[in-house]
Write an enzyme that holds these catalytic residues in place. Structure first.
Site, PDB file in Angstrom:
ATOM      1  N   ARG A 100       0.848  -1.206   0.000  1.00 37.46           N
ATOM      2  CA  ARG A 100       0.000   0.000   0.000  1.00 37.46           C
ATOM      3  C   ARG A 100       0.883   1.256   0.000  1.00 37.46           C
ATOM      4  O   ARG A 100       0.627   2.202  -0.745  1.00 37.46           O
ATOM      5  CB  ARG A 100      -0.912  -0.031   1.222  1.00 37.46           C
ATOM      6  CG  ARG A 100      -1.799   1.200   1.414  1.00 37.46           C
ATOM      7  CD  ARG A 100      -2.763   0.927   2.561  1.00 37.46           C
ATOM      8  NE  ARG A 100      -3.395   2.124   3.114  1.00 37.46           N
ATOM      9  CZ  ARG A 100      -4.512   2.669   2.648  1.00 37.46           C
ATOM     10  NH1 ARG A 100      -5.104   2.146   1.593  1.00 37.46           N
ATOM     11  NH2 ARG A 100      -5.028   3.732   3.225  1.00 37.46           N
ATOM     12  N   TYR A 156       3.599  10.864   2.362  1.00 37.29           N
ATOM     13  CA  TYR A 156       4.182  10.286   1.149  1.00 37.29           C
ATOM     14  C   TYR A 156       4.951  11.325   0.339  1.00 37.29           C
ATOM     15  O   TYR A 156       5.755  10.962  -0.516  1.00 37.29           O
ATOM     16  CB  TYR A 156       3.101   9.615   0.299  1.00 37.29           C
ATOM     17  CG  TYR A 156       2.511   8.421   0.997  1.00 37.29           C
ATOM     18  CD1 TYR A 156       3.244   7.242   1.125  1.00 37.29           C
ATOM     19  CD2 TYR A 156       1.250   8.467   1.582  1.00 37.29           C
ATOM     20  CE1 TYR A 156       2.726   6.147   1.799  1.00 37.29           C
ATOM     21  CE2 TYR A 156       0.722   7.378   2.255  1.00 37.29           C
ATOM     22  CZ  TYR A 156       1.465   6.224   2.357  1.00 37.29           C
ATOM     23  OH  TYR A 156       0.959   5.149   3.036  1.00 37.29           O
TER      24      TYR A 156
END
Length: 333
Positions: A277, A309
Site C-alpha cells: 500500500r 508520502y
C-alpha cells in the site's frame, strides 16, 4: 563522563536502592536509571550547581546538551523521566522530614523537571519498496502463476497484483467478494466490478471507496477467477480469495505467502501487505504529483495522512540527486 554507581549522590544511591527493593525494577532498567542520573549529576558538577538547588532553567539547558550530543528524542525523554522521578522522590522525602521535625521545607519546593518536554519524536516514514522492487515482486508472482497454473500461485498473483495496483489495506483485500451481494443477511463489504475494472472496498470508519484496477492486475484476477470455481466448497462462499478448503482467506496466510514470494524475488527486505500500500501511494505520487487523487484512492479522511508520502517522494528525489549530480558526488569524495 559517566560516574560509577558509588560516585553518585547519596540520595541517588538511596533512590536506586528503593527502586530495586520496593518496586523490584529489573537490573536493565536500574542500569538505565543510573546512567541518566549520572548525566544529571555530571551536568550539575560542570555548572557548579548544587543538585538540590537545580532550577527549571538548568534542566532545560541540560536537556539541550543531551540533544547536542545527538541523543535521540526517545533517550532524552527517558532521561527527563528519570530526573523527574528522582526529584519527585527527593521533594517528597524532604517535605516528609521537615514535617517530622516541625520545620518548613527549605529546598526543592517544586520539581525542577516539571514542564520540561523532550523534543518531539520524528515520525518514522512508512517503508515502501522501490519501483524496481515492487515490479520484481509482482513479476515473480505472475511468472509462478503462468508456470505452475495451480490454485495457490494463481491466487497469489491476483492478490499481489491487486494490492499494488489499487493500494488496498489487507482487511479491505480480504473483504472483497466475487460480486456485490445485496442480500441483507450478507451485504458485501467489498466487491469487484469486472466490467468497469474497479474495486469497491469498505475502509476505516465504515467508509466505502472505489479504486481503479489496472489492466495487468485484471488479467491476474481473471485467471484466478477461472480457477476459483474449482476450489473445494467454493460454491458455498462468495469471497474472492479462498483457501484450499473453500474458506475466506486469513490475514496470516496472505502475510506468509507475500513474505515467501518476496524471498523468491530476491528482495532484501521483509515485505508485508501494508508495504505494498505504501509503495502504491509513493509511486503514484512520484508519477502524478496529485496528492488529492492519492488521498482519495487510499481512503484517507485527512490530507495530512497522505502528506507523509511527499516525504517519501522527496527522499526518492534526494537519492536520485546524490547518485546523478556531479557536485553531489564531488562533495562526498
Amino acid at each position: 563522563m559517566k560516574l560509577k554507581p558509588a560516585d553518585l549522590h547519596p540520595l541517588m544511591q538511596e533512590y536506586l536502592h528503593e527502586l530495586h527493593v520496593l518496586r523490584q525494577l529489573s537490573a536493565h532498567t536500574l542500569k538505565a536509571y543510573g546512567m541518566d542520573l549520572s548525566d544529571l549529576q555530571s551536568f550539575a558538577q560542570d555548572d557548579s550547581v548544587d543538585l538540590l538547588k537545580v532550577t527549571n532553567a538548568h534542566v532545560r539547558r541540560w536537556a539541550g546538551r543531551l540533544h547536542s550530543k545527538d541523543k535521540s528524542p526517545r533517550s532524552i525523554a527517558r532521561a527527563l523521566s528519570a530526573w523527574r522521578g528522582w526529584y519527585d522522590w527527593v521533594t517528597e522525602k524532604n517535605t516528609s522530614r521537615a514535617a517530622q521535625a516541625g520545620q518548613a521545607s527549605s529546598q526543592l519546593a517544586a520539581n525542577p523537571v516539571d514542564d520540561v518536554k523532550a523534543p518531539k519524536r520524528l515520525k518514522s516514514l512508512p517503508k515502501a519498496l522501490s519501483v524496481e522492487q515492487a515490479l520484481a515482486l509482482v513479476n515473480q508472482a505472475v511468472k509462478e502463476a503462468e508456470e505452475k497454473k495451480d490454485l495457490d500461485s494463481l491466487r497469489d498473483a491476483a492478490m499481489v497484483d491487486l494490492l499494488y495496483s489499487s493500494g488496498l489495506r489487507l482487511s479491505e483485500l480480504l473483504g472483497i467478494d466475487v460480486m456485490q451481494s445485496k442480500d441483507r443477511q450478507h451485504e458485501s463489504a467489498g466487491w469487484l466490478d469486472w466490467d468497469a475494472a474497479e474495486v469497491t472496498v469498505l475502509g476505516k470508519g465504515g467508509k466505502r471507496r472505489s479504486v481503479p484496477v489496472g489492466a495487468p492486475a485484471m488479467k491476474s484476477l481473471l485467471a484466478w477467477r477461472s480457477m476459483r470455481d474449482s476450489v473445494k466448497n467454493s460454491a458455498e462462499s462468495i469471497a474472492l480469495f479462498l483457501s484450499t478448503n473453500g474458506k475466506r482467506l486469513s490475514p496470516r496466510t496472505v502475510q506468509a505467502r507475500l513474505r515467501t514470494l518476496a524471498i523468491r524475488a530476491g528482495l532484501p527486505t521483509h515485505v508485508h501487505p501494508h508495504m505494498m500500500r505504501h509503495s502504491f501511494a509513493s509511486h503514484v505520487l512520484q508519477s502524478s504529483q496529485d496528492l488529492r487523487a492519492v488521498q482519495e484512492m487510499l481512503g484517507h479522511a485527512s490530507i495530512a495522512s497522505t502528506q507523509i508520502y511527499t516525504s517519501l517522494d522527496f527522499q526518492h528525489l534526494a537519492q536520485a540527486y546524490d547518485k546523478a549530480h556531479p557536485r553531489a558526488k564531488a562533495g562526498k569524495a
